[in-house]
Design a protein around this motif. Sequence first.
Motif, short mmCIF file in Angstrom:
data_model
loop_
_atom_site.label_atom_id
_atom_site.label_comp_id
_atom_site.label_asym_id
_atom_site.label_seq_id
_atom_site.Cartn_x
_atom_site.Cartn_y
_atom_site.Cartn_z
N TYR A 64 -4.93 3.90 -3.49
CA TYR A 64 -4.09 3.59 -2.34
C TYR A 64 -3.78 2.10 -2.34
CZ TYR A 64 -2.36 2.73 2.29
OH TYR A 64 -1.57 2.33 3.33
N GLU A 66 -1.07 -0.83 -0.32
CA GLU A 66 -0.09 -1.07 0.74
C GLU A 66 1.30 -1.11 0.12
OE1 GLU A 66 -0.62 -1.36 4.02
OE2 GLU A 66 -2.79 -1.11 3.80
N GLU A 67 2.30 -0.78 0.88
CA GLU A 67 3.67 -0.75 0.38
C GLU A 67 4.08 -2.08 -0.26
OE1 GLU A 67 5.94 1.72 0.06
OE2 GLU A 67 4.42 3.11 0.77
N GLU A 69 2.20 -4.27 -1.69
CA GLU A 69 1.50 -4.41 -2.96
C GLU A 69 2.13 -3.52 -4.02
OE1 GLU A 69 -2.78 -4.03 -2.86
OE2 GLU A 69 -2.78 -4.69 -0.76
#
Length: 75
Positions: A64, A66-67, A69
Amino acid sequence: MLVNHLPTLLAERRPKVADAVRATGISKTTLHKIYNDQSTRIDFDTIDKLCKYLEVEVGDIFEYVEESESENIEK
């Protein structure tokens, strides 16, 4: 966003998707969808079989990020 590392893991270990299909019993269609990032849902049983086959943990296959990243990873 989830980043799929299955193609990288298979490339490092050199088995083909067909080898993984035979070894895990996961359908060819399902495995190709996961491999090509076309799946929207994956059963826990499927993830379990992939982890056992590749001898990895879930976090080694899926990560997962973050957008913001993920945009940096894709560039």
